[in-house]
Design a protein around this motif. Structure first.
Motif, PDB file in Angstrom:
ATOM      1  N   ILE A 351     -32.697  21.119  10.450  1.00  0.00           N
ATOM      2  CA  ILE A 351     -32.818  19.668  10.505  1.00  0.00           C
ATOM      3  C   ILE A 351     -32.410  19.040   9.179  1.00  0.00           C
ATOM      4  O   ILE A 351     -31.670  18.060   9.136  1.00  0.00           O
ATOM      5  CB  ILE A 351     -34.252  19.273  10.889  1.00  0.00           C
ATOM      6  N   THR A 352     -32.882  19.618   8.075  1.00  0.00           N
ATOM      7  CA  THR A 352     -32.510  19.095   6.769  1.00  0.00           C
ATOM      8  C   THR A 352     -31.015  19.224   6.540  1.00  0.00           C
ATOM      9  O   THR A 352     -30.355  18.286   6.065  1.00  0.00           O
ATOM     10  CB  THR A 352     -33.274  19.829   5.653  1.00  0.00           C
ATOM     11  N   GLY A 353     -30.451  20.374   6.893  1.00  0.00           N
ATOM     12  CA  GLY A 353     -29.019  20.595   6.716  1.00  0.00           C
ATOM     13  C   GLY A 353     -28.178  19.647   7.542  1.00  0.00           C
ATOM     14  O   GLY A 353     -27.161  19.115   7.067  1.00  0.00           O
ATOM     15  N   THR A 354     -28.584  19.409   8.786  1.00  0.00           N
ATOM     16  CA  THR A 354     -27.837  18.500   9.659  1.00  0.00           C
ATOM     17  C   THR A 354     -27.850  17.079   9.103  1.00  0.00           C
ATOM     18  O   THR A 354     -26.825  16.391   9.095  1.00  0.00           O
ATOM     19  CB  THR A 354     -28.435  18.502  11.079  1.00  0.00           C
ATOM     20  N   MET A 355     -29.001  16.640   8.611  1.00  0.00           N
ATOM     21  CA  MET A 355     -29.093  15.282   8.085  1.00  0.00           C
ATOM     22  C   MET A 355     -28.207  15.102   6.855  1.00  0.00           C
ATOM     23  O   MET A 355     -27.518  14.080   6.705  1.00  0.00           O
ATOM     24  CB  MET A 355     -30.541  14.957   7.747  1.00  0.00           C
ATOM     25  N   TYR A 356     -28.197  16.092   5.977  1.00  0.00           N
ATOM     26  CA  TYR A 356     -27.333  16.019   4.800  1.00  0.00           C
ATOM     27  C   TYR A 356     -25.854  16.000   5.203  1.00  0.00           C
ATOM     28  O   TYR A 356     -25.046  15.267   4.619  1.00  0.00           O
ATOM     29  CB  TYR A 356     -27.594  17.212   3.872  1.00  0.00           C
ATOM     30  N   ILE A 361     -20.719  13.033   5.879  1.00  0.00           N
ATOM     31  CA  ILE A 361     -19.626  12.545   6.729  1.00  0.00           C
ATOM     32  C   ILE A 361     -19.561  11.019   6.687  1.00  0.00           C
ATOM     33  O   ILE A 361     -18.476  10.422   6.662  1.00  0.00           O
ATOM     34  CB  ILE A 361     -19.824  13.031   8.182  1.00  0.00           C
ATOM     35  N   GLY A 362     -20.729  10.376   6.677  1.00  0.00           N
ATOM     36  CA  GLY A 362     -20.763   8.916   6.654  1.00  0.00           C
ATOM     37  C   GLY A 362     -20.479   8.319   5.288  1.00  0.00           C
ATOM     38  O   GLY A 362     -20.352   7.095   5.163  1.00  0.00           O
ATOM     39  N   GLY A 363     -20.361   9.155   4.261  1.00  0.00           N
ATOM     40  CA  GLY A 363     -20.081   8.664   2.920  1.00  0.00           C
ATOM     41  C   GLY A 363     -21.282   8.010   2.259  1.00  0.00           C
ATOM     42  O   GLY A 363     -21.137   7.128   1.399  1.00  0.00           O
ATOM     43  N   LEU A 379     -39.274  11.275   6.970  1.00  0.00           N
ATOM     44  CA  LEU A 379     -40.550  10.956   7.614  1.00  0.00           C
ATOM     45  C   LEU A 379     -40.355  10.648   9.097  1.00  0.00           C
ATOM     46  O   LEU A 379     -41.147  11.083   9.943  1.00  0.00           O
ATOM     47  CB  LEU A 379     -41.199   9.756   6.911  1.00  0.00           C
ATOM     48  N   VAL A 380     -39.301   9.912   9.414  1.00  0.00           N
ATOM     49  CA  VAL A 380     -39.014   9.589  10.813  1.00  0.00           C
ATOM     50  C   VAL A 380     -38.716  10.857  11.596  1.00  0.00           C
ATOM     51  O   VAL A 380     -39.183  11.031  12.731  1.00  0.00           O
ATOM     52  CB  VAL A 380     -37.817   8.614  10.898  1.00  0.00           C
ATOM     53  N   ASP A 381     -37.952  11.749  10.985  1.00  0.00           N
ATOM     54  CA  ASP A 381     -37.579  13.008  11.625  1.00  0.00           C
ATOM     55  C   ASP A 381     -38.818  13.818  12.014  1.00  0.00           C
ATOM     56  O   ASP A 381     -38.944  14.294  13.146  1.00  0.00           O
ATOM     57  CB  ASP A 381     -36.712  13.807  10.645  1.00  0.00           C
ATOM     58  N   ALA A 382     -39.735  13.954  11.082  1.00  0.00           N
ATOM     59  CA  ALA A 382     -40.961  14.720  11.338  1.00  0.00           C
ATOM     60  C   ALA A 382     -41.893  13.979  12.288  1.00  0.00           C
ATOM     61  O   ALA A 382     -42.491  14.578  13.188  1.00  0.00           O
ATOM     62  CB  ALA A 382     -41.676  15.008  10.018  1.00  0.00           C
ATOM     63  N   GLY A 383     -41.997  12.662  12.111  1.00  0.00           N
ATOM     64  CA  GLY A 383     -42.864  11.874  12.980  1.00  0.00           C
ATOM     65  C   GLY A 383     -42.402  11.890  14.427  1.00  0.00           C
ATOM     66  O   GLY A 383     -43.227  11.885  15.357  1.00  0.00           O
ATOM     67  N   SER A 384     -41.088  11.937  14.640  1.00  0.00           N
ATOM     68  CA  SER A 384     -40.547  11.977  16.002  1.00  0.00           C
ATOM     69  C   SER A 384     -40.942  13.273  16.707  1.00  0.00           C
ATOM     70  O   SER A 384     -41.162  13.288  17.926  1.00  0.00           O
ATOM     71  CB  SER A 384     -39.028  11.839  15.964  1.00  0.00           C
ATOM     72  N   THR A 385     -41.029  14.358  15.949  1.00  0.00           N
ATOM     73  CA  THR A 385     -41.456  15.632  16.536  1.00  0.00           C
ATOM     74  C   THR A 385     -42.910  15.567  16.982  1.00  0.00           C
ATOM     75  O   THR A 385     -43.285  16.143  18.011  1.00  0.00           O
ATOM     76  CB  THR A 385     -41.257  16.775  15.526  1.00  0.00           C
ATOM     77  N   ILE A 386     -43.738  14.864  16.227  1.00  0.00           N
ATOM     78  CA  ILE A 386     -45.137  14.689  16.626  1.00  0.00           C
ATOM     79  C   ILE A 386     -45.212  13.935  17.948  1.00  0.00           C
ATOM     80  O   ILE A 386     -45.968  14.313  18.854  1.00  0.00           O
ATOM     81  CB  ILE A 386     -45.918  13.936  15.523  1.00  0.00           C
ATOM     82  N   THR A 398     -32.208  15.258  14.096  1.00  0.00           N
ATOM     83  CA  THR A 398     -30.942  14.534  14.020  1.00  0.00           C
ATOM     84  C   THR A 398     -29.844  15.381  14.654  1.00  0.00           C
ATOM     85  O   THR A 398     -29.740  16.574  14.380  1.00  0.00           O
ATOM     86  CB  THR A 398     -30.585  14.240  12.557  1.00  0.00           C
ATOM     87  N   PHE A 399     -29.010  14.771  15.483  1.00  0.00           N
ATOM     88  CA  PHE A 399     -27.966  15.501  16.199  1.00  0.00           C
ATOM     89  C   PHE A 399     -26.636  15.436  15.460  1.00  0.00           C
ATOM     90  O   PHE A 399     -26.255  14.381  14.932  1.00  0.00           O
ATOM     91  CB  PHE A 399     -27.795  14.918  17.610  1.00  0.00           C
ATOM     92  N   VAL A 400     -25.936  16.565  15.452  1.00  0.00           N
ATOM     93  CA  VAL A 400     -24.610  16.589  14.833  1.00  0.00           C
ATOM     94  C   VAL A 400     -23.650  15.679  15.590  1.00  0.00           C
ATOM     95  O   VAL A 400     -22.628  15.248  15.042  1.00  0.00           O
ATOM     96  CB  VAL A 400     -24.044  18.030  14.789  1.00  0.00           C
ATOM     97  N   GLU A 401     -23.959  15.380  16.864  1.00  0.00           N
ATOM     98  CA  GLU A 401     -23.114  14.474  17.638  1.00  0.00           C
ATOM     99  C   GLU A 401     -23.123  13.057  17.066  1.00  0.00           C
ATOM    100  O   GLU A 401     -22.304  12.219  17.475  1.00  0.00           O
ATOM    101  CB  GLU A 401     -23.578  14.452  19.098  1.00  0.00           C
TER     102      GLU A 401
END
Length: 536
Positions: A351-356, A361-363, A379-386, A398-401
């Protein structure tokens, strides 16, 4: 000719008129509170561009709604022996049984809704709070680990569905804590680079392997008493064991799924957005016709019931069996703590790697490797899993798509809000989304495996210390049918191969210390001799 010119002139006039309307809309939104909140002008974007970006991201990741629901339904959810039609024995969960299969169908509908709601909440939160154009949904990898390693096929694993959801909740809470105190990125860097790469590729192989089997995919691979696995795709299969009884590579459903795989592959070759979903749509549409060899609605009581639900087309389904099914009573098992450590490890890395990667890519990355909204995004990433665990699904990520939306020019959180809006719309088509057959899902799982294998090129295969742990991580995951085994094996081998370096370093340090001590002793002796000479 005159008509063509007039037609062309009208078309040009319409295009100019539409462009003026679009510009007026974009200017109005950019100067409004909405535009200022999402910093549209500051990030050199506009309302319609963010809309197109959100649509592109959703189209490319929409497959997760049915794919995740199908994978997690294979765990059996909350279905038990009590749901089996009588007469039924303890093995009714692994044999054809109308009652149990009916329970699975309801569970799949629940998980379709749970997946869509998780994507809705995660994406909207990412857009509103972090102002980043990233789409979120239950991730591939953790869902396979949850189903096949924790709960097991139809509940045959070491822990129950309810306990596995509790593991997800606890892991997400820990993940939220380390994100809040800023340890998330530092923990990811502690893992050997080669093992990290091998983990991503190994999960890809694991997912592809499940997509090639009959229970969750196209049925190309099946059991064999002598070689364990073999090519099947048989026309006749033993319903209890899954063994091939005749006609290898003659299954119409396999060949239909293969056509879907080719459609997806051709689309990706031509960089067509939504190629994954197009392959699924084609196979699913053909499978909806009744009285064919590839139909998803056979002439059986269960098939008739599924078809009656499918004919509703649109309809909101209320989650009945998966929401709130969290249980902590089995946390005294060793398997629970191994699962907790494995899920935490996978989330920290993937998850951390995908977000980075998406930020790069987005600059959005600065010269120090950070990006605006990074802290809140974690925080949003972890909270969404909860939230997802409370609904009954595995880790949200976060999706690579999201890169599809970034390529369309999405630069603000408005893109993510639009992704969440499209997830919201999908909630009203549960009967259709619940009627996607496994042989339509299998090709997309194989393609996910193909995409995840690209990290292999970054492994230093000339360095044995890196190559062996990475290979062990990759190969153990599909062959042992366990993501945890691959991770443990890779890290264990890396530590074992590092012992030589540690021993060499220690010996060199001891040798230097000995040299320094001897040198000091010689200096002391020389000083003593000089003092004696002076006295004499």
């Amino acid at each position: 000719m005159g008509r063509d010119l007039c037609g062309t002139a009208k078309l040009r006039g319409f295009t100019k008129s539409f462009s003026r309307m679009e510009k007026a809309l974009n200017d109005a939104v950019s100067k409004s509170f909405l535009g200022r909140y999402f910093k549209l002008e500051q990030r050199k974007s506009c309302f319609t561009r963010e809309l197109r970006a959100g649509m592109a991201t959703f189209i490319t990741m929409a497959y997760i709604i049915t794919v995740n629901a199908t994978i997690m339904t294979a765990s059996g959810g909350t279905c038990t022996v009590a749901d089996c039609s009588s007469p039924a024995g303890p093995d009714c969960k692994v044999k054809p049984n109308v009652g149990y299969e009916s329970c699975l169908a309801k569970t799949k509908s629940d998980l379709v809704v749970a997946t869509a709601v998780s994507g809705l909440v995660g994406s909207v939160a990412m857009g509103l709070l972090a102002n980043l154009p990233l789409g979120l949904a239950p991730a591939m990898g953790p869902n396979a680990y949850f189903t096949f390693n924790l709960v097991g096929y139809h509940g045959s694993g070491p822990i129950s569905y309810e306990t596995a959801l509790a593991v997800i909740l606890v892991e997400a809470s820990i993940f939220l804590f380390i994100s809040a105190i800023g340890l998330r990125g530092k923990l990811a860097k502690l893992i050997p680079h080669s093992v990290r790469l091998g983990c991503a590729a190994g999960i890809g192989l694991f997912i592809a392997f499940t997509g090639l089997q009959s229970g969750l995919g196209i049925g190309l691979i099946g059991p064999d008493p002598s070689s364990l696995v073999t090519i099947t795709a048989c026309k006749i299969v033993d319903p209890e064991t899954g063994a091939c009884l005749g006609g290898k590579l003659q299954s119409p459903k396999f060949w239909l799924g293969f056509v879907g795989f080719l459609i997806t592959s051709y689309g990706l070759m031509k960089n067509i957005k939504g190629s994954m979903i197009y392959g699924i749509l084609f196979v699913t549409f053909v499978s909806w016709f009744r009285h064919t060899e590839v139909t998803y609605f056979p002439d059986t009581p269960l098939g008739n019931a599924s078809y009656d639900y499918f004919k509703q087309v649109a309809g909101f389904h209320k989650i009945q069996s998966t929401a709130g099914m969290i249980r902590f009573s089995e946390f005294n098992q060793k398997a629970v703590w191994v699962a907790l450590a494995t899920l935490f490890y996978v989330d920290v890395l993937a998850i951390t790697g995908t977000m980075y990667t998406m930020a790069e890519i987005g600059g959005f990355l600065d010269e120090k490797g950070h990006f605006e909204g990074e802290y809140v995004a974690y925080l949003v990433d972890a909270g969404s899993t909860i939230v997802g665990s409370a609904l009954g699904v595995s880790s949200t990520a976060t999706f690579v798509e999201s890169s599809a939306g970034l390529r369309e020019g999405g630069r603000t959180g408005l893109t993510a809000v639009f992704v969440g809006f499209f997830f919201f719309l999908s909630l009203f088509f549960t009967p259709l989304l619940s009627s996607v057959p496994p042989w339509a899902i299998g090709p997309s799982l194989v393609m996910v495996g193909v995409m995840m294998m690209k990290v292999v090129k970054d492994i230093d295969w000339s360095n044995t210390k890196d190559a062996v742990p990475a290979f062990a991580t990759m190969i153990l995951m599909p062959l042992t049918y366990s993501i945890a085994n691959g991770i443990i094996g890779g890290i264990g081998l890396y530590i074992a191969l590092s012992l030589y370096d540690y021993a060499t370093t220690t010996l060199n340090w001891l040798r230097k210390m000995r040299t320094m001590v001897v040198k000091e002793q010689n200096q002391v002796s020389a000083t003593a001799v000089e003092s004696t000479v002076e006295i004499i």
